[in-house]
Every structure is written in C-alpha cells, then in structure tokens.
Design a protein around this motif. Sequence first.
Motif, PDB file in Angstrom:
ATOM      1  N   ALA A 168      18.803  -8.062  10.770  1.00  0.00           N
ATOM      2  CA  ALA A 168      18.373  -7.031  11.719  1.00  0.00           C
ATOM      3  C   ALA A 168      18.991  -5.682  11.347  1.00  0.00           C
ATOM      4  N   ALA A 169      20.223  -5.709  10.867  1.00  0.00           N
ATOM      5  CA  ALA A 169      20.887  -4.463  10.454  1.00  0.00           C
ATOM      6  C   ALA A 169      20.122  -3.791   9.312  1.00  0.00           C
ATOM      7  N   GLU A 170      19.539  -4.594   8.422  1.00  0.00           N
ATOM      8  CA  GLU A 170      18.728  -4.024   7.344  1.00  0.00           C
ATOM      9  C   GLU A 170      17.482  -3.344   7.895  1.00  0.00           C
ATOM     10  N   TRP A 171      16.861  -4.010   8.872  1.00  0.00           N
ATOM     11  CA  TRP A 171      15.644  -3.441   9.473  1.00  0.00           C
ATOM     12  C   TRP A 171      15.885  -2.030  10.016  1.00  0.00           C
ATOM     13  N   VAL A 172      17.054  -1.802  10.588  1.00  0.00           N
ATOM     14  CA  VAL A 172      17.280  -0.491  11.233  1.00  0.00           C
ATOM     15  C   VAL A 172      17.962   0.505  10.290  1.00  0.00           C
ATOM     16  N   SER A 173      18.266   0.084   9.070  1.00  0.00           N
ATOM     17  CA  SER A 173      18.985   0.984   8.150  1.00  0.00           C
ATOM     18  C   SER A 173      18.168   1.282   6.897  1.00  0.00           C
ATOM     19  N   GLY A 174      16.848   1.043   6.948  1.00  0.00           N
ATOM     20  CA  GLY A 174      16.034   1.278   5.749  1.00  0.00           C
ATOM     21  C   GLY A 174      16.343   0.303   4.629  1.00  0.00           C
ATOM     22  N   PHE A 175      16.809  -0.896   4.996  1.00  0.00           N
ATOM     23  CA  PHE A 175      17.105  -1.937   3.995  1.00  0.00           C
ATOM     24  C   PHE A 175      18.058  -1.427   2.910  1.00  0.00           C
ATOM     25  N   GLU A 176      19.099  -0.756   3.416  1.00  0.00           N
ATOM     26  CA  GLU A 176      20.056  -0.075   2.537  1.00  0.00           C
ATOM     27  C   GLU A 176      20.730  -1.024   1.546  1.00  0.00           C
ATOM     28  N   ARG A 177      21.233  -2.159   2.075  1.00  0.00           N
ATOM     29  CA  ARG A 177      21.966  -3.072   1.190  1.00  0.00           C
ATOM     30  C   ARG A 177      21.013  -3.764   0.208  1.00  0.00           C
ATOM     31  N   VAL A 178      19.798  -4.063   0.672  1.00  0.00           N
ATOM     32  CA  VAL A 178      18.807  -4.696  -0.206  1.00  0.00           C
ATOM     33  C   VAL A 178      18.472  -3.777  -1.385  1.00  0.00           C
ATOM     34  N   PHE A 179      18.208  -2.527  -1.084  1.00  0.00           N
ATOM     35  CA  PHE A 179      17.856  -1.590  -2.164  1.00  0.00           C
ATOM     36  C   PHE A 179      19.034  -1.369  -3.118  1.00  0.00           C
ATOM     37  N   GLU A 180      20.235  -1.295  -2.552  1.00  0.00           N
ATOM     38  CA  GLU A 180      21.411  -1.107  -3.402  1.00  0.00           C
ATOM     39  C   GLU A 180      21.558  -2.318  -4.343  1.00  0.00           C
ATOM     40  N   ALA A 181      21.429  -3.516  -3.778  1.00  0.00           N
ATOM     41  CA  ALA A 181      21.592  -4.730  -4.589  1.00  0.00           C
ATOM     42  C   ALA A 181      20.479  -4.857  -5.636  1.00  0.00           C
ATOM     43  N   SER A 182      19.288  -4.339  -5.317  1.00  0.00           N
ATOM     44  CA  SER A 182      18.202  -4.403  -6.311  1.00  0.00           C
ATOM     45  C   SER A 182      18.560  -3.574  -7.548  1.00  0.00           C
ATOM     46  N   GLU A 183      19.287  -2.486  -7.340  1.00  0.00           N
ATOM     47  CA  GLU A 183      19.735  -1.674  -8.478  1.00  0.00           C
ATOM     48  C   GLU A 183      20.720  -2.447  -9.340  1.00  0.00           C
ATOM     49  N   ASP A 234       0.812  -1.225   0.000  1.00  0.00           N
ATOM     50  CA  ASP A 234       0.000   0.000   0.000  1.00  0.00           C
ATOM     51  C   ASP A 234       0.845   1.275   0.000  1.00  0.00           C
ATOM     52  N   ARG A 235       2.137   1.112  -0.311  1.00  0.00           N
ATOM     53  CA  ARG A 235       2.956   2.324  -0.462  1.00  0.00           C
ATOM     54  C   ARG A 235       3.766   2.144  -1.740  1.00  0.00           C
ATOM     55  N   ARG A 236       4.875   2.850  -1.858  1.00  0.00           N
ATOM     56  CA  ARG A 236       5.591   2.755  -3.121  1.00  0.00           C
ATOM     57  C   ARG A 236       6.879   1.941  -3.028  1.00  0.00           C
ATOM     58  N   LEU A 237       7.066   1.294  -1.889  1.00  0.00           N
ATOM     59  CA  LEU A 237       8.252   0.460  -1.694  1.00  0.00           C
ATOM     60  C   LEU A 237       9.549   1.253  -1.815  1.00  0.00           C
ATOM     61  N   SER A 238       9.531   2.478  -1.307  1.00  0.00           N
ATOM     62  CA  SER A 238      10.790   3.228  -1.210  1.00  0.00           C
ATOM     63  C   SER A 238      11.428   2.860   0.121  1.00  0.00           C
ATOM     64  N   PRO A 239      12.731   3.132   0.287  1.00  0.00           N
ATOM     65  CA  PRO A 239      13.355   2.875   1.599  1.00  0.00           C
ATOM     66  C   PRO A 239      12.585   3.554   2.731  1.00  0.00           C
ATOM     67  N   SER A 240      12.072   4.758   2.502  1.00  0.00           N
ATOM     68  CA  SER A 240      11.367   5.429   3.611  1.00  0.00           C
ATOM     69  C   SER A 240      10.019   4.756   3.889  1.00  0.00           C
ATOM     70  N   ASP A 241       9.384   4.184   2.856  1.00  0.00           N
ATOM     71  CA  ASP A 241       8.138   3.439   3.073  1.00  0.00           C
ATOM     72  C   ASP A 241       8.391   2.211   3.947  1.00  0.00           C
ATOM     73  N   VAL A 242       9.458   1.474   3.632  1.00  0.00           N
ATOM     74  CA  VAL A 242       9.763   0.272   4.419  1.00  0.00           C
ATOM     75  C   VAL A 242      10.169   0.682   5.835  1.00  0.00           C
ATOM     76  N   ASP A 243      10.886   1.786   5.918  1.00  0.00           N
ATOM     77  CA  ASP A 243      11.281   2.294   7.227  1.00  0.00           C
ATOM     78  C   ASP A 243      10.050   2.594   8.075  1.00  0.00           C
ATOM     79  N   ALA A 244       9.037   3.183   7.465  1.00  0.00           N
ATOM     80  CA  ALA A 244       7.801   3.466   8.191  1.00  0.00           C
ATOM     81  C   ALA A 244       7.151   2.167   8.663  1.00  0.00           C
ATOM     82  N   VAL A 245       7.132   1.153   7.789  1.00  0.00           N
ATOM     83  CA  VAL A 245       6.522  -0.139   8.148  1.00  0.00           C
ATOM     84  C   VAL A 245       7.212  -0.745   9.372  1.00  0.00           C
ATOM     85  N   VAL A 246       8.509  -0.772   9.388  1.00  0.00           N
ATOM     86  CA  VAL A 246       9.190  -1.438  10.515  1.00  0.00           C
ATOM     87  C   VAL A 246       9.079  -0.608  11.791  1.00  0.00           C
ATOM     88  N   HIS A 247       9.030   0.720  11.642  1.00  0.00           N
ATOM     89  CA  HIS A 247       8.869   1.552  12.840  1.00  0.00           C
ATOM     90  C   HIS A 247       7.464   1.443  13.445  1.00  0.00           C
TER      91      HIS A 247
END
Lengths: 279, 279
Positions: free
Chosen positions: A174-189, A97-110
């Motif tokens: 867990a590190a991804e959860w607290v970092s906005g899934f930084e490495r996941v998004f980078e690897a998706s690129e 229900d969002r756009r799957l941006s790092p900030s969207d996922v960040d909102a979900v986990v928070h």
Amino acid sequence: MSERSVAQNAQLALLLEVSGTPKPGNVDREREYDDLRFEHFMAGAVGARPGLDRAAAADPIGPAFETAVEGMAAQSGGNTQFGALLVLTPLAAAAADRRLSPSDVDAVVHETTVDDAAAFYRAFEHVDVAVDDPPDGLEPLDVRRGRDAIPELRAREMTLFDVMASSADVDGVAAEWVSGFERVFEASEWLLDGSGPVADRASDVFIELLAAEPDTFIVTRQDRETAEEVQRRAQAVLDGAETATDLAEEFVERDINPGTTADLVAGALFVALERGLEV
Amino acid sequence: MSERSVAQNAQLALLLEVSGTPKPGNVDREREYDDLRFEHFMAGAVGARPGLDRAAAADPIGPAFETAVEGMAAQSGGNTQFGALLVLTPLAAAAADRRLSPSDVDAVVHETTVDDAAAFYRAFEHVDVAVDDPPDGLEPLDVRRGRDAIPELRAREMTLFDVMASSADVDGVAAEWVSGFERVFEASEWLLDGSGPVADRASDVFIELLAAEPDTFIVTRQDRETAEEVQRRAQAVLDGAETATDLAEEFVERDINPGTTADLVAGALFVALERGLEV
C-alpha cells in the motif's frame, strides 16, 4: 526474436521472482515449506495470467486484480502472489498505454474508483491472506469481511486508492501505491545495472530491499521486533558479516517470511523487463 | 476454485517439468548450465503461450507449433523447449475438442497436412536445434534447411505426420507421434498414481522413462553407447545402486542431456493435469 507482451512480462516477473535464490525466508528455487511449495508459485503465475491480460488491456484495475487473484488461487498451496499482483496490476496498466514512468503509474492508481475498491474486497474471498486487525474506527472496512464491507466502502465513497492510503503506514505494498512505486522503480534500476543471471540479481535486490526497511508482512505475522531483526540481519549480509544462505535456512526454520519484500521484487522485475532487461 | 484452460495446463506442464529435481543431465531447479539456465526455461514457457493458445483453439498444428517455438525462442538461452512443444501441441489440440485419449491424439496427428509440415520446417529458423544428419536419400528434407526444404516437402506431398514417421526410429518425440503417444500416456498414469509434491513425481517419472529406453537426444549429441550407458545408470538408480543426485552432478559435468526424456515428461504432466492431477 519476438517481443513479449506486457502481460507476458508481468507473468515472467512472477516466475523470475520465485526463481531467485537465496531469498531468505521466502519460497525460492531451493527452499519451500511442506504446504507452500515452489510448484504452487508456478501454478499461481499460470493462473494469474487472465487477470494480467485484463490489466494490460486497460480494464479497470480492481476487476483485473480480482481476476488475477482468483486464477492465482487455483492451486492447493493457498496465497502465493496476492501482494505481488497488487503491485503488478497497476504497473501493467500503466505499461499498456503510457510509458510506465512513476507519474504514469501514479495517474493509474489515482484514477481508481469505488468499484475498484469493491473488487479488491471481493478478491479476499478467493484466498486466505494474512492481515492485521484494522485500526480503531476502521473495523467495518476489515478486508476479511470481503464483499460484506462493500456497502460501507460505498457509503464512505472510498476508491481503491483511498483504501491503500488508509493502510500505507502498515503495509509495504500500500505504501508503494501512495508513493509512486518509489521502491519498485529504484530496485528496477538495480536490476538493470546488475550483471549475470537475472535470478541472481533478483536475489541480490531482495537482500538490499530487506536491509532498507522492515518487511511489513513480518510485522503482521510476527511483530515489529522480528521485522527489525530481519532488517539488521539483511544489512549484515550486505556487510559480509553473515551469508544469505545461512539466513535462508534460519528464516525458513523460524517461519519468517518477508513476503512484502518479495512483492516489491516482482514489481521491480516487471519494470526492468519492460525497460529491456534481457533474460 | 477456477479451472485452468487447456493452454494454461500446457504452460504449467512446461514449468513443472523444469521444476522437478533431480533430473540427471537436464536443467532443473537446482542445476543449470552457464549459458542455459533455469530462467531461460521460465521465459520459454511464457513465450510459448500464444502458440499453445492457438493449438487449444484448434488452429492447425503446424502453425500453432511454429508460433509456440518462435515465442519460446524469445530468450537468450537458445533452445529450451522445442521438443516439449512438439509433444504438447497435438496433445493440446486433442484436449481442446476431444477427450484426449490416445486415439483422439492419433486422429489429430493423422489429420496434419503438408502445410503443417512446412510450418514445422519454418520453426527451425527460429532457434538452433541439435539434430543428426538425415538418412541417405533424405538430404533435401534436412530440417536444418528450414523453409528451403518446403518445395521438396510439397513435391513429395509429405504431411507433418509423414515427416515424423520418417524419423520415428531415431527421434523419441517422432516415435510418440506415430505410436499414439504411448509412453506419454503411460507416464501420465504414473504421475496420477503417485503421491507427494508433483515436482518430485516428475523427477521420479523422468528416471523411470530414462531407464526404459535410450534417450535419442543423447544419441544425437553424443552417441548410442552413451545413451545406453545413461539408460543402465538410470536403472541402477531404480535398483538403489546409484543415486539420482550423483547422476545429476556427473551428467551435467559431462554435458549429457537427456532432452527427449524431458520432453516426454512435459507431455505426461500435461495429460495428468488434464485428467485431474492436483498442484
């Protein structure tokens, strides 16, 4: 061509992750362990689907994850995709229900709650997961206690995000959860920028992630020294000094399993599929 | 351990079928074609799920099959599992509210209607399927006409069972429809009686089925002579005179693809899973 749903893309990410080969030390299309085989990952991906459906329907993350783990565990190989599901569940929720941006996922986990944390602890009762002893003072919250730890979670008012934050320094997921899934998004690129078969790109991205940071699952099961050796050897593959195939043979032989890195690849595949990666 | 649903077992059957290796001439875990890859079968199995869900919910067979094919085709490799879905759809329907005996499946296919036949014809519009020219007098019912053939179906009051019966002598999947899925049920017993990894059993059963009868998909794409050669060569593997691996290399090289036999293996895996085959 009909479009895949969010849950279908999450399931496909699990299947493509294990289809990539070689992924040194992990089960892949050409390598498996006697008691943990390729077919167990197929069954795990099939079984996880109801939980992924829940995440994509914006059900709370914790129960969706627990459902996914329970279904994943309905095969005889043991833990196949616990970590991958812990990556995929919040991503699927954000995609729903969002756009799957790092900030969207960040909102979900928070937004996760103590109930989500309780469901996460219950998930450990469905399958054996290799984990380290908890740090001093956190013994009451040892995940291996399963639901017995829930009163302590409630007493401390710990949300699932808080639980992840408490192990972010020793666990790559867990590190991804607290970092906005930084490495996941980078690897998706990297996946989207690549060309050729998706399974080959998944294998390449696995090596790149492995070369970038020590795999925390290896730290847990072996030690930091081994994880750092694996990181150097992955860099040697990128430098052309070793081959991924040789590493794959050796790591399987030595039972070195960079499972956390595979979890991140599954997450990266999901994000890439949602953003148009064609299979 | 949670139990898999009927639709989950059908999806898992698709995944296990392509995980078996070697399966001479077919895409498997270790062999693929440049334009038809393992990953396309993963995506096909994910995409087929909504149609399998419909079959397992006792929706009419024809529309359930069309939905499965439409979802299966949502990948760039083309036709991956059309025949397998034509085997699985009635089996899933029979498993949903009966006991999945040969007579239960027989009842399901005999209950199909002209509307089911119409949906079957529409399914050919979603994906290119290799088929032969129809026999003399049946040109108006050439499946390649897609929905344009539907008025002729209605004029002749042909049910989906009637359509299958009309091609049972040239198509191995249609032959199953009119014979109570005899070969599928027999092969499911071999799977259940076997031991070791399920993917290896799937490979063994594939060779046994291939040695027993000429594969009709080879007859369609090449000719009967080639199909009979393949049958003899599969028997030679059973006799120990050739290896399945050598055959696999050669058949991929010659673009010989025993697709119908693979479809039967998918059906056999489903029946075996429903009857307790452990993965």
